[in-house]
Design a protein around this motif. Structure first.
Motif, short mmCIF file in Angstrom:
data_model
loop_
_atom_site.label_atom_id
_atom_site.label_comp_id
_atom_site.label_asym_id
_atom_site.label_seq_id
_atom_site.Cartn_x
_atom_site.Cartn_y
_atom_site.Cartn_z
N ARG A 192 -9.25 14.28 17.13
CA ARG A 192 -9.58 13.11 16.31
C ARG A 192 -8.40 12.80 15.41
O ARG A 192 -7.83 13.70 14.77
N ILE A 193 -8.03 11.53 15.34
CA ILE A 193 -6.90 11.08 14.54
C ILE A 193 -7.34 9.91 13.68
O ILE A 193 -8.07 9.02 14.13
N ALA A 194 -6.90 9.90 12.43
CA ALA A 194 -7.25 8.80 11.54
C ALA A 194 -6.14 8.60 10.51
O ALA A 194 -5.46 9.55 10.12
N ALA A 195 -5.98 7.35 10.09
CA ALA A 195 -5.00 7.00 9.06
C ALA A 195 -5.48 5.76 8.34
O ALA A 195 -6.19 4.92 8.92
N LEU A 196 -5.06 5.62 7.08
CA LEU A 196 -5.56 4.52 6.25
C LEU A 196 -4.45 4.00 5.35
O LEU A 196 -3.61 4.76 4.87
N THR A 197 -4.46 2.69 5.13
CA THR A 197 -3.64 2.08 4.08
C THR A 197 -4.54 1.23 3.19
O THR A 197 -5.60 0.74 3.62
N ASN A 198 -4.13 1.05 1.96
CA ASN A 198 -4.82 0.14 1.07
C ASN A 198 -4.46 -1.30 1.40
O ASN A 198 -3.33 -1.58 1.83
N TYR A 199 -5.40 -2.20 1.20
CA TYR A 199 -5.13 -3.63 1.32
C TYR A 199 -4.74 -4.15 -0.06
O TYR A 199 -5.48 -3.98 -1.03
N ARG A 200 -3.56 -4.76 -0.15
CA ARG A 200 -3.05 -5.19 -1.45
C ARG A 200 -3.72 -6.48 -1.91
O ARG A 200 -3.58 -7.53 -1.28
N ASP A 201 -4.45 -6.36 -3.00
CA ASP A 201 -5.10 -7.51 -3.62
C ASP A 201 -5.22 -7.22 -5.11
O ASP A 201 -6.18 -6.58 -5.54
N PRO A 202 -4.25 -7.65 -5.92
CA PRO A 202 -4.26 -7.31 -7.34
C PRO A 202 -5.44 -7.90 -8.11
O PRO A 202 -5.75 -7.44 -9.20
N SER A 203 -6.12 -8.88 -7.53
CA SER A 203 -7.26 -9.49 -8.22
C SER A 203 -8.57 -8.74 -7.95
O SER A 203 -9.59 -9.05 -8.57
N GLU A 204 -8.51 -7.78 -7.03
CA GLU A 204 -9.75 -7.10 -6.64
C GLU A 204 -10.26 -6.21 -7.78
O GLU A 204 -9.50 -5.48 -8.41
#
Length: 258
Positions: free
Chosen positions: A62-74
């Motif tokens: 099993r392989i997994a990876a994640l990045t944040n979604y850039r949204d400074p207003s969130e």
């Protein structure tokens, strides 16, 4: 994890080739890549605040990876730690598609993210911003803090260099992959995205490898899965942009560690 370049199911000797950078504030405590004491099947680094991770693999593939979604207003107050998405998938026995279907139901409990999950033969992409589950086609891909293959300068450069390298080499070496993601050159202003953080910060965050006084690339990871199911996992760690240490692991996906 803020940059994931990967070449998928399009090389004669390798099912999957990943070269990725994790960008984070220097003061955030982090454990180096290792087999976790509380789950020895998982090989990954670990965020010691949320206790999740940004990229990992298990002994059964099993392989997994994640990045944040850039949204400074969130608005992020009372949101769950996104690193636990990777941890939860690696700990799960569900097929990736079923896991992602369940994750869709909880999408609003997390700030924006991009998530890659599956096995070396079949990978899926999901963003809670788009809210679509998609099979990833074979080829070279890049993911930063927008959607998969969004043509940010660092994504374009990383994809082009990775594609050129794997096209020209039957034997894949570790160091050239690290060289690709160690590029500190800022992108020209006319090519920068406008994500609402201001031009000066867009410039500082535009290289593949980021160095600022308080924030930057904390580690780089190369992960290879060959056609015989041998996994090579190498993590290089940095202290304010300077090389600090390295960990190397080789796993045979029948569960044996070489």
């Amino acid at each position: 994890m803020c940059l994931i370049n990967f070449h998928f199911q399009n090389h004669p000797d390798y099912k999957l080739i990943i070269a990725a950078n994790r960008d984070e504030f220097y003061k955030r405590p982090t454990a180096p890549a290792q087999f976790w004491e509380d789950n020895p099947d998982i090989l990954a680094g670990r965020d010691l605040v949320g206790m999740g991770t940004w990229l990992g693999v298990t002994k059964d593939g099993r392989i997994a990876a994640l990045t944040n979604y850039r949204d400074p207003s969130e608005f992020r107050q009372h949101k769950k730690s996104r690193g636990n998405i990777v941890k939860d998938y690696l700990e799960s026995s569900l097929p990736a598609a079923d896991f992602l279907t369940g994750l869709q139901k909880e999408k609003n409990t997390y700030a924006g993210f991009n998530f890659i999950a599956g096995r070396p033969e079949r990978l899926y992409y999901y963003s809670n911003v788009q809210n679509d589950i998609a099979l990833i086609p074979k080829g070279t891909h890049g993911l930063s803090n927008e959607f998969l293959d969004t043509p940010w300068p660092k994504v374009v450069k990383g994809k082009e260099r990775l594609a050129a390298y794997v096209r020209q080499h039957a034997t894949i070496e570790i160091d050239p992959l690290f060289d690709i993601i160690s590029d500190v050159e800022q992108a020209p202003d006319e090519h920068l995205p406008d994500t609402g953080i201001g031009l000066n910060l867009e410039r500082k965050l535009s290289p593949l490898f980021i160095k600022t006084p308080e924030y930057g690339t904390r580690c780089s990871t190369v992960l290879l899965v060959d056609r015989h199911n041998k996994v090579t996992f190498v993590e290089r760690r940095f202290n304010k942009g300077l090389f600090d240490n390295e960990s190397r692991f080789i796993i045979q996906l029948n569960g044996a560690t070489i």
